[in-house]
Design an enzyme around this catalytic site. Structure first.
Site, PDB file in Angstrom:
ATOM      1  N   GLU A 270     -24.606   3.425  -8.743  1.00  0.00           N
ATOM      2  CA  GLU A 270     -25.875   2.718  -8.488  1.00  0.00           C
ATOM      3  C   GLU A 270     -26.707   2.866  -9.746  1.00  0.00           C
ATOM      4  O   GLU A 270     -27.403   3.853  -9.937  1.00  0.00           O
ATOM      5  CB  GLU A 270     -26.604   3.356  -7.295  1.00  0.00           C
ATOM      6  CG  GLU A 270     -25.856   3.283  -5.973  1.00  0.00           C
ATOM      7  CD  GLU A 270     -25.900   1.905  -5.330  1.00  0.00           C
ATOM      8  OE1 GLU A 270     -26.621   1.017  -5.830  1.00  0.00           O
ATOM      9  OE2 GLU A 270     -25.184   1.716  -4.334  1.00  0.00           O
ATOM     10  N   CYS A 304     -35.439   1.158  -9.470  1.00  0.00           N
ATOM     11  CA  CYS A 304     -34.291   0.402  -9.989  1.00  0.00           C
ATOM     12  C   CYS A 304     -34.489  -1.076  -9.671  1.00  0.00           C
ATOM     13  O   CYS A 304     -34.001  -1.942 -10.390  1.00  0.00           O
ATOM     14  CB  CYS A 304     -33.004   0.929  -9.389  1.00  0.00           C
ATOM     15  SG  CYS A 304     -33.073   1.118  -7.620  1.00  0.00           S
TER      16      CYS A 304
HETATM   17  P1  NAD Z   1     -30.297   9.359 -15.807  1.00  0.00           P
HETATM   18  O1  NAD Z   1     -29.078   8.542 -15.995  1.00  0.00           O
HETATM   19  O2  NAD Z   1     -30.957   9.929 -16.988  1.00  0.00           O
HETATM   20  O3  NAD Z   1     -29.949  10.614 -14.841  1.00  0.00           O
HETATM   21  C1  NAD Z   1     -29.469  10.435 -13.528  1.00  0.00           C
HETATM   22  C2  NAD Z   1     -28.667  11.647 -13.105  1.00  0.00           C
HETATM   23  O4  NAD Z   1     -27.449  11.693 -13.841  1.00  0.00           O
HETATM   24  C3  NAD Z   1     -29.355  12.984 -13.359  1.00  0.00           C
HETATM   25  O5  NAD Z   1     -29.097  13.834 -12.263  1.00  0.00           O
HETATM   26  C4  NAD Z   1     -28.685  13.489 -14.632  1.00  0.00           C
HETATM   27  O6  NAD Z   1     -28.689  14.888 -14.752  1.00  0.00           O
HETATM   28  C5  NAD Z   1     -27.267  12.969 -14.439  1.00  0.00           C
HETATM   29  N1  NAD Z   1     -26.492  12.738 -15.662  1.00  0.00           N
HETATM   30  C6  NAD Z   1     -26.949  12.283 -16.855  1.00  0.00           C
HETATM   31  N2  NAD Z   1     -25.917  12.098 -17.711  1.00  0.00           N
HETATM   32  C7  NAD Z   1     -24.790  12.431 -17.035  1.00  0.00           C
HETATM   33  C8  NAD Z   1     -23.403  12.444 -17.375  1.00  0.00           C
HETATM   34  N3  NAD Z   1     -22.968  12.072 -18.571  1.00  0.00           N
HETATM   35  N4  NAD Z   1     -22.511  12.830 -16.434  1.00  0.00           N
HETATM   36  C9  NAD Z   1     -22.925  13.191 -15.198  1.00  0.00           C
HETATM   37  N5  NAD Z   1     -24.231  13.217 -14.823  1.00  0.00           N
HETATM   38  C10 NAD Z   1     -25.148  12.835 -15.742  1.00  0.00           C
HETATM   39  O7  NAD Z   1     -31.312   8.458 -14.946  1.00  0.00           O
HETATM   40  P2  NAD Z   1     -32.823   8.756 -14.525  1.00  0.00           P
HETATM   41  O8  NAD Z   1     -33.694   8.618 -15.732  1.00  0.00           O
HETATM   42  O9  NAD Z   1     -32.915   9.988 -13.704  1.00  0.00           O
HETATM   43  O10 NAD Z   1     -33.112   7.526 -13.514  1.00  0.00           O
HETATM   44  C11 NAD Z   1     -33.483   6.247 -13.935  1.00  0.00           C
HETATM   45  C12 NAD Z   1     -32.304   5.295 -13.909  1.00  0.00           C
HETATM   46  O11 NAD Z   1     -31.675   5.304 -12.639  1.00  0.00           O
HETATM   47  C13 NAD Z   1     -32.729   3.849 -14.122  1.00  0.00           C
HETATM   48  O12 NAD Z   1     -31.801   3.225 -14.965  1.00  0.00           O
HETATM   49  C14 NAD Z   1     -32.677   3.246 -12.720  1.00  0.00           C
HETATM   50  O13 NAD Z   1     -32.529   1.851 -12.694  1.00  0.00           O
HETATM   51  C15 NAD Z   1     -31.506   3.967 -12.149  1.00  0.00           C
HETATM   52  N6  NAD Z   1     -31.520   3.953 -10.694  1.00  0.00           N
HETATM   53  C16 NAD Z   1     -30.660   3.109 -10.051  1.00  0.00           C
HETATM   54  C17 NAD Z   1     -30.689   3.032  -8.660  1.00  0.00           C
HETATM   55  C18 NAD Z   1     -29.775   2.088  -7.938  1.00  0.00           C
HETATM   56  O14 NAD Z   1     -29.650   2.249  -6.732  1.00  0.00           O
HETATM   57  N7  NAD Z   1     -29.149   1.126  -8.582  1.00  0.00           N
HETATM   58  C19 NAD Z   1     -31.569   3.839  -7.933  1.00  0.00           C
HETATM   59  C20 NAD Z   1     -32.419   4.703  -8.615  1.00  0.00           C
HETATM   60  C21 NAD Z   1     -32.385   4.754 -10.005  1.00  0.00           C
END
Ligand code: NAD
Length: 518
Positions: A270, A304
């Site tokens: 997601e 998102c």
């Molecule tokens: P992010 O990608 O920085 O982090 C999200 C999570 O992933 C965190 O828990 C982080 O620790 C973990 N993470 C980061 N790199 C990783 C890796 N290489 N391997 C495994 N885990 C890793 O995102 P964010 O800044 O917390 O959230 C914002 C983003 O999330 C935006 O792009 C938003 O659109 C998206 N989002 C999407 C949805 C959806 O349902 N499509 C919902 C909410 C947020």
């Protein structure tokens, strides 16, 4: 700490949720791992205060949680699905009890409005209700065999451990969307929340622990691991985690997808969106205004599904531009726990700097700022995370417009001629999460929803892009990752399908008429 949170001291909220700094690290029936590792400070973007320090898990603790989850799975998978549903029902009841303090903590730790914090907890309650009903409907099909006196059917079994990696912007709802379904399906869950919002996760784990304790449910059915991307990477590479459900940026999703695919696991992704609303000539502007403003500045543009692009027919372009720029002058920005404010802070100072940089890029690309946002300073804005929102006139193909800026930056794009031109523009980005059209023309709306229309996972008519009901499957295509969560038949990803054939004759006929006599 003496920060006021909607009339309550933050300490009181933490206490109501069973979180006290001195008892962090204590196991409470269910468990999370937070000993000996490095500490993460949870800072509120509302006022910049350090709410608490939380210890990060080590890889040894990760290993222990996997072993505990594996043990718990052996027991949990044997509990009849409707009985598992009963546990989820009780969790929904507990969440109703804790709705206010949990909603306040979501608001204070993440920065969304208190109303949205409560709304997020309501989503958790709704998915629990949905999952309870679903626990009696995990149905496969009965199929006709081509062989006489044979019966065929397919059925669904639990997978095992579901790893949940969540983003900061929905600190609790995304976990509930996954766990409520995974649990009724017979899976056990290990949750790695965003390191930016660890306290709301601990609160959820504490609430769950009460339900589990009262029902003698093994602790390993629900594990919480506080850590950064490193823990997420361990999970993605771990063969013992058959499904990784990851919510966050497209960059993160690509890394998770690659690691999980290498070991032939399943991933549910997601990821980011770049959502557009098309305004056709017949659009009802009374409805457009609240849909757009809420979509673009709600949660300070950190959903998102936030509205990023408005694709407007040239015949109404100037009118929409004027209405919107006037409306933006009235947006009140401030403490999200104060209901008079429309927009709270961004998650942290880095996010505010990234927003500023995006505005500079828009200008450098030739964009015209109709409303130019900035980082706010002065009384009430001491955290450095508050910004004012922006509207810019741009062209869709610019690199900055193609990119998801996770902040209140709204782009206006003009189209002329048929609605198919607007649909082409809306689809001409890498992301495919949410989309909408405002029109009173049934031909336009049907085209938008047809196979030649929006290429997004969510396509709405006369509703904005932001937010969704839990009854529908939620997710998006292309760089958004292709995953579906929550309603409809999204539960199937949490289970493995098995086809069964039973022979009740005394012969052994082979399929496809093959003879094998000896
Ligand atoms: P992010 O990608 O920085 O982090 C999200 C999570 O992933 C965190 O828990 C982080 O620790 C973990 N993470 C980061 N790199 C990783 C890796 N290489 N391997 C495994 N885990 C890793 O995102 P964010 O800044 O917390 O959230 C914002 C983003 O999330 C935006 O792009 C938003 O659109 C998206 N989002 C999407 C949805 C959806 O349902 N499509 C919902 C909410 C947020």
């Amino acid at each position: 700490m003496s920060t006021a949170v909607a009339g309550t001291e933050i300490n009181e909220v933490l206490e109501q949720l069973g979180i006290k700094e001195e008892n962090q690290g204590a196991s409470t029936g269910s468990h999370w791992f937070n000993t000996r590792g490095e500490k993460i400070g949870s800072y509120s973007p509302v006022d910049g205060s350090l709410i608490a320090n939380v210890n990060m898990a080590t890889s040894t603790e990760y290993e222990a949680s996997i072993l505990k989850a594996q043990e718990a799975f052996k027991e949990w998978r044997l509990v009849p699905a409707p009985k598992r549903g009963e546990i989820v029902r009780q969790l929904g009841e507990k969440l109703r009890e804790y709705k206010e303090p949990l909603g306040k903590l979501v608001s204070y730790e993440m920065g969304k409005s208190y109303q949205e914090g409560l709304g997020e907890v309501q989503e958790m309650i709704d998915i629990c209700d949905f999952a309870v009903g679903l626990s009696r409907q995990l149905n496969g099909s009965t199929l006709h065999s081509e062989r006489p006196a044979h019966r065929m059917y397919d059925q669904y079994h639990p997978l095992g451990i579901v790893g949940i990696i969540s983003a900061f912007n929905f600190p609790v709802a995304v976990w509930a969307w996954n766990t409520a379904l995974a649990w009724i399906c017979g899976d056990v869950c290990i949750w790695k929340p965003s390191e930016k919002v660890p306290l709301t996760a601990i609160a959820c784990q504490k609430i769950t622990a009460q339900v589990f304790k009262a029902n003698n449910i093994p602790e390993g059915v629900s594990s919480l691991i506080i850590g950064d991307a490193e823990i997420g990477k361990l999970m993605s590479n771990d063969k013992r985690v058959p499904l990784v459900s990851a919510t966050g940026s497209t960059r993160m999703g690509k890394s998770v997808a690659e690691s999980v695919a290498k070991r032939l696991g399943k991933s549910l992704l997601e990821l980011g969106g770049n959502n557009a609303i098309i305004l056709a000539p017949s659009a009802d502007l009374k409805m457009v205004l609240p849909a757009t403003v809420f979509g673009a500045v709600g949660t300070a543009g950190q959903r998102c599904t936030s509205t990023r692009r408005l694709i407007i027919h040239e015949s109404i372009y100037d009118n929409v531009k004027e209405i919107l720029t006037n409306a933006y002058k009235q947006i009140k920005i401030g403490n999200p726990l104060d209901e008079n404010n429309h927009m709270g802070p961004l998650i942290d100072k880095d996010a505010a700097e990234m927003y500023k940089a995006a505005i500079e890029k828009v200008k450098a690309s030739g964009g015209k700022m109709l409303v130019e946002g900035d980082i706010l300073t002065g009384e009430g804005y001491e955290s450095g995370c508050y910004v004012s929102p922006s509207i810019a006139e741009v062209e869709n193909h610019w690199e900055i417009v193609q990119h998801e800026t996770f902040a209140p930056l709204l782009y206006l794009i003009k189209y002329s001629g048929e609605v198919s031109n607007a649909i082409d523009i809306q689809n001409a980005v890498d992301q495919g999460l949410s989309s909408a059209i405002f029109t009173n023309n049934i031909r336009e709306s049907e085209l938008f929803l047809s196979q030649a229309g929006s290429d997004c996972g969510i396509a709405n008519v006369n509703i904005g892009t932001s937010g969704a009901e839990i009854g529908g499957a939620f997710g998006g295509e292309k760089d958004t990752g292709g995953g579906r969560e929550s309603g409809s038949d999204a539960w199937k990803i949490y289970m493995r399908r098995q086809t069964n054939t039973i022979n009740y004759s005394t012969e052994l006929p082979l399929a496809q008429g093959i003879k094998f006599d000896f």
